[in-house]
Design a protein around this motif. Structure first.
Motif, mmCIF file in Angstrom:
data_model
loop_
_atom_site.group_PDB
_atom_site.id
_atom_site.type_symbol
_atom_site.label_atom_id
_atom_site.label_comp_id
_atom_site.label_asym_id
_atom_site.label_seq_id
_atom_site.Cartn_x
_atom_site.Cartn_y
_atom_site.Cartn_z
ATOM 1 N N GLY A 125 1.096 -1.066 0.056
ATOM 2 C CA GLY A 125 0.120 0.085 0.179
ATOM 3 C C GLY A 125 0.651 1.207 -0.016
ATOM 4 O O GLY A 125 1.800 1.348 0.786
ATOM 5 N N ILE B 175 1.672 1.207 3.676
ATOM 6 C CA ILE B 175 1.335 0.334 4.747
ATOM 7 C C ILE B 175 2.004 -1.152 4.050
ATOM 8 O O ILE B 175 1.525 -1.843 3.327
ATOM 9 N N HIS C 249 0.817 -4.813 4.019
ATOM 10 C CA HIS C 249 -0.588 -5.023 3.324
ATOM 11 C C HIS C 249 -0.545 -4.898 1.982
ATOM 12 O O HIS C 249 0.304 -4.298 1.302
ATOM 13 N N SER D 99 -1.838 -4.146 -2.011
ATOM 14 C CA SER D 99 -2.706 -3.198 -2.854
ATOM 15 C C SER D 99 -2.064 -3.676 -4.268
ATOM 16 O O SER D 99 -1.276 -4.244 -4.395
ATOM 17 N N ASN E 130 -7.219 -0.982 -5.989
ATOM 18 C CA ASN E 130 -6.700 0.594 -6.004
ATOM 19 C C ASN E 130 -7.854 1.414 -6.432
ATOM 20 O O ASN E 130 -9.251 1.016 -6.434
ATOM 21 N N ARG F 223 -11.140 -2.344 -3.306
ATOM 22 C CA ARG F 223 -10.863 -2.128 -1.705
ATOM 23 C C ARG F 223 -9.511 -1.414 -1.578
ATOM 24 O O ARG F 223 -8.530 -1.968 -2.407
ATOM 25 N N ILE F 224 -9.469 -0.582 -0.642
ATOM 26 C CA ILE F 224 -8.192 0.194 -0.650
ATOM 27 C C ILE F 224 -7.750 0.414 0.771
ATOM 28 O O ILE F 224 -7.096 1.338 0.950
ATOM 29 N N ASP F 225 -8.219 -0.536 1.513
ATOM 30 C CA ASP F 225 -7.862 -0.171 2.970
ATOM 31 C C ASP F 225 -6.773 -1.358 3.555
ATOM 32 O O ASP F 225 -6.560 -1.651 4.587
ATOM 33 N N GLY F 226 -6.056 -2.025 2.436
ATOM 34 C CA GLY F 226 -4.943 -2.705 2.798
ATOM 35 C C GLY F 226 -5.449 -4.441 3.334
ATOM 36 O O GLY F 226 -4.598 -4.999 3.411
ATOM 37 N N VAL F 227 -6.827 -4.315 3.057
ATOM 38 C CA VAL F 227 -7.347 -5.645 3.497
ATOM 39 C C VAL F 227 -7.678 -6.388 2.182
ATOM 40 O O VAL F 227 -8.113 -5.630 0.998
ATOM 41 N N ASP G 215 -17.193 -8.693 -0.874
ATOM 42 C CA ASP G 215 -17.207 -7.232 -1.059
ATOM 43 C C ASP G 215 -17.463 -7.083 -2.591
ATOM 44 O O ASP G 215 -18.194 -6.351 -2.991
#
Lengths: 382, 296
Positions: free
Chosen positions: A109, A115, A118, A120, A336, A359-363, A369
């Protein structure tokens, strides 16, 4: 039990692929989440009688593989987002001087330190336009270890065929996840070896004079031919030139040698696309979740399919346009803010039917989703 | 002893680098960072490169710093500090202590050119290097501070190069103050920080900070290992003030390098069934050369 079945990380699968492809030289600098590649290389390459060197930073790593490649060896470096940024100037040099090399970016990330541990897929556009100036570039990716292996070999093959740097854009999930890899037998995957000049010693050799088929034979630097290599615009001898015709022709050549061969360079996988009304487009680790959704919904009668891109750059315009032609809606699944989404919207006839599931929260993006977004797109509510 | 010397000789405990952070037990760098912050006092800005120190001391909800803390990239702590210093001067603010700090990579490798630039331009900055002889944050890869013979994850057969001598490189920039220290001697370390901060211009302090994880030693041995590093001659302690070598710590009783190597897992491969390999003799030779060169 066969010995060639391994249960390993994606980073290790990349190492296996590179060694299979005939890698002889690796220069790198540790950075999470790509470090295992360098660590394993430091152990495996010396055993083969080849060289691993740890450099003082990524600028030096990229530069070292350029030097080593010119001398006639297959080379690679590996990094992640911040290090990839540092490599960009020298990456442009490799494009300009037409030096075959492979650069692995195991994405994390960002921007900045971001991050680090995690996942990305935020470097898609950095891979395309990270270095300055007009240029074409090849970028491959993969969603499982067997494909990581295959795309790594493919990366070396493309690098040697077109005399170009090739970027392998993996991500943290692929890099660190453990799964099965069956290492192919020798000869099972064809390898492209370096095309060396047939010009003999004492006869003028032109390092930048393409053959009729567009390929440029190389002569191991420091060997029997003396020639010039530069990052400046140059003529067929490799000497700097500001002649407008030379500048124009070289830039056209650098871009055309990739763009005219999109079909040969394009790798992809398709799942249930023949009659698909809903088309998912994904790549890298997020394609795993996308495939899960497709395989979940197909038995329930939904006409859904997946196009998994393995070549991101040059972007396969025709393939994507054709695939989306009859789709009711297209959903791009990526981690991204929509970097491949923009490309898909650019090439399809109706950009408004293209949606983003991201999804852009590192998860890691989950099938749930994707399904939540799909329900919205299909008008089924949340 | 005059008042200033007495002040400099006091061990400070101000808790400016608070406990409760995420460092491993026995971390030499955490100890060093606390001693540096406490010696520098409240009127200090810390510019810290990416690395273990940033990772274990800055995340919410347990950050350790009670002074302004600026985390930059891996390669640019000295350059960012240069900007802070230049802006303070331009705005006629201050005085303030600006301390740039980093580990092996941000000092000797990727960050080398930004330190050299900072020293050469003459900024009023103290650069503190926490030397733990490898890249610990990414999992113990070699650095140019990794000593000869040590095993790391990118030198699986043992390191074949000698350690880069960063204090002498810093001194050769012609800066007013260079010192080396180790975390076993609080008083000495803090005196050097205070001395450095009393001098205008670029300063460099190199601190030996053992890493139990990377060196593979027991956490309680961190201080003892520093003593052994000093007494074997492998880590010379000195100051260079205005280009003159001074206050060289004399070794009270010389210790063979064996005693230093045997307590650390990273040198274990140098002993086959307890018999030292030829690399051990080479390391002893490095110690002997240090003893001669620095007159330890």
């Amino acid at each position: 039990m066969k010995e060639n079945i391994k249960f390993i990380q994606g980073n290790e699968a990349c190492v296996e692929g590179a060694l299979y492809a005939g890698l002889e030289f690796f220069a790198g600098y540790p950075i999470t989440p790509s470090t295992e590649i360098a660590e394993l290389m430091s152990y495996r390459l010396p055993q083969k009688g080849c060289r691993f060197i740890q450099m003082e930073d990524e600028i030096a790593s990229m530069s070292a593989i350029i030097g080593a490649s010119l001398t006639g060896h297959k080379v690679m470096t590996a990094t992640s987002g911040p290090g990839f940024s540092l490599m960009q100037e020298a990456l442009g040099y490799a494009v300009m001087a037409e030096i075959p090399c492979v650069i692995v970016n195991v994405q994390r990330g960002g921007p900045s330190t971001g991050i680090p541990t995690h996942v990305s897929q935020g470097d898609v556009n950095q891979a395309r336009w990270g270095t300055h100036g007009d240029h074409a570039i090849v970028t491959l990716t993969a969603s499982n270890h067997q494909d990581v292996f295959a795309m790594t070999v493919e990366g070396f093959n493309i690098a040697e065929t077109y005399r170009t740097p090739v970027i392998l854009l993996f991500d943290e999930v692929i890099g660190h996840m453990r799964e099965r890899l069956v290492v192919p037998e020798e000869g099972e995957i064809p390898l492209v070896e370096r095309l060396r000049t047939s010009v003999s010693e004492g006869v003028d050799y032109h390092p930048y004079l393409p053959r009729e088929d567009g390929r440029l034979p190389m002569s191991d630097f420091g060997g029997v031919h003396r020639y010039n290599v530069t990052g400046l615009f140059h003529d067929m001898w490799g000497f700097p030139s500001d002649n407008p015709q030379v500048v124009h022709d070289l830039l056209r050549h650098l871009v055309d040698k990739i763009n005219n061969n999109v079909n040969q360079i394009t790798n992809f996988k398709s799942y249930y696309l023949d009659d698909a009304e809903s088309v998912l487009i994904s790549y890298g680790s997020s394609a795993r979740s996308a495939l899960h959704v497709v395989e979940l919904l197909r038995p329930r009668g939904e006409r859904i399919g997946l196009l998994e891109l393995q070549t991101l750059w040059p972007f396969p315009d025709q393939l994507v346009r054709r695939t989306c032609e009859h789709a009711k809606h297209v959903i791009v699944v990526e981690m991204n803010m929509g970097q491949i989404l923009q490309e898909v919207r650019r090439v399809v006839d109706q950009p408004r039917k293209v949606f983003l599931a991201n999804r852009i929260d590192g998860v890691f993006i989950t099938p749930r989703d994707i399904r939540n977004i799909m329900r919205l797109v299909q008008g089924k509510g949340v | 002893m005059n008042a200033k010397a007495e002040e400099f000789d006091k061990v400070e405990k101000k808790d400016l680098f608070a406990s409760g952070h995420r460092a491993c037990g026995g971390c030499g760098q955490a100890l060093a960072a606390r001693l540096v912050a406490d010696a520098a006092g409240e009127n200090t800005i810390a510019c810290v490169a990416t690395g273990c120190l940033e990772v274990f001391s800055s995340p919410y909800p347990d950050p350790a710093w009670r002074i302004p803390f600026l985390h930059s990239l891996f390669e640019n702590a000295a350059a960012v500090a240069s900007g802070v210093d230049a802006a303070y001067k331009a705005l006629k603010k201050g005085p303030v202590n600006i301390i740039a700090q980093g580990g092996d990579g941000s000092t000797a490798d990727i960050g080398f050119q930004s330190i050299s630039g900072m020293l050469e331009r003459g900024h009023n900055i103290l650069y503190v290097c926490y030397d733990n002889e490898a890249y610990m944050n990414t999992g113990v890869q070699r650095s140019s501070f990794t000593p000869y013979g040590a095993k790391t994850s990118t030198t699986p057969f043992g390191n074949t190069t000698r350690k880069k001598n960063m204090p002498m490189i810093a001194a050769d920039h012609g800066i007013p103050y260079v010192a080396t220290a180790a975390v076993d001697d609080y008083r000495d370390l803090q005196r050097k920080v205070k001395t450095a901060l009393s001098i205008e211009g670029p300063k460099y302090i190199h601190i030996l900070a053992p890493c139990p994880l990377g060196w593979a030693h027991h956490g309680e041995l961190t201080v003892e290992i520093c003593r052994l590093a000093k007494d074997t001659g492998l880590f010379p302690i000195f100051e260079i003030i205005d280009g003159k070598m001074t206050n060289v710590r004399k070794i009270p009783a010389k210790v063979p390098v064996d005693e230093y190597l045997k307590v650390q897992g990273r040198f274990k491969h140098l002993y086959k069934k307890g018999v030292p390999s030829k690399e051990v003799a080479e390391i002893q030779e490095i110690a002997n050369q240090n003893i001669e060169r620095f007159n330890l």
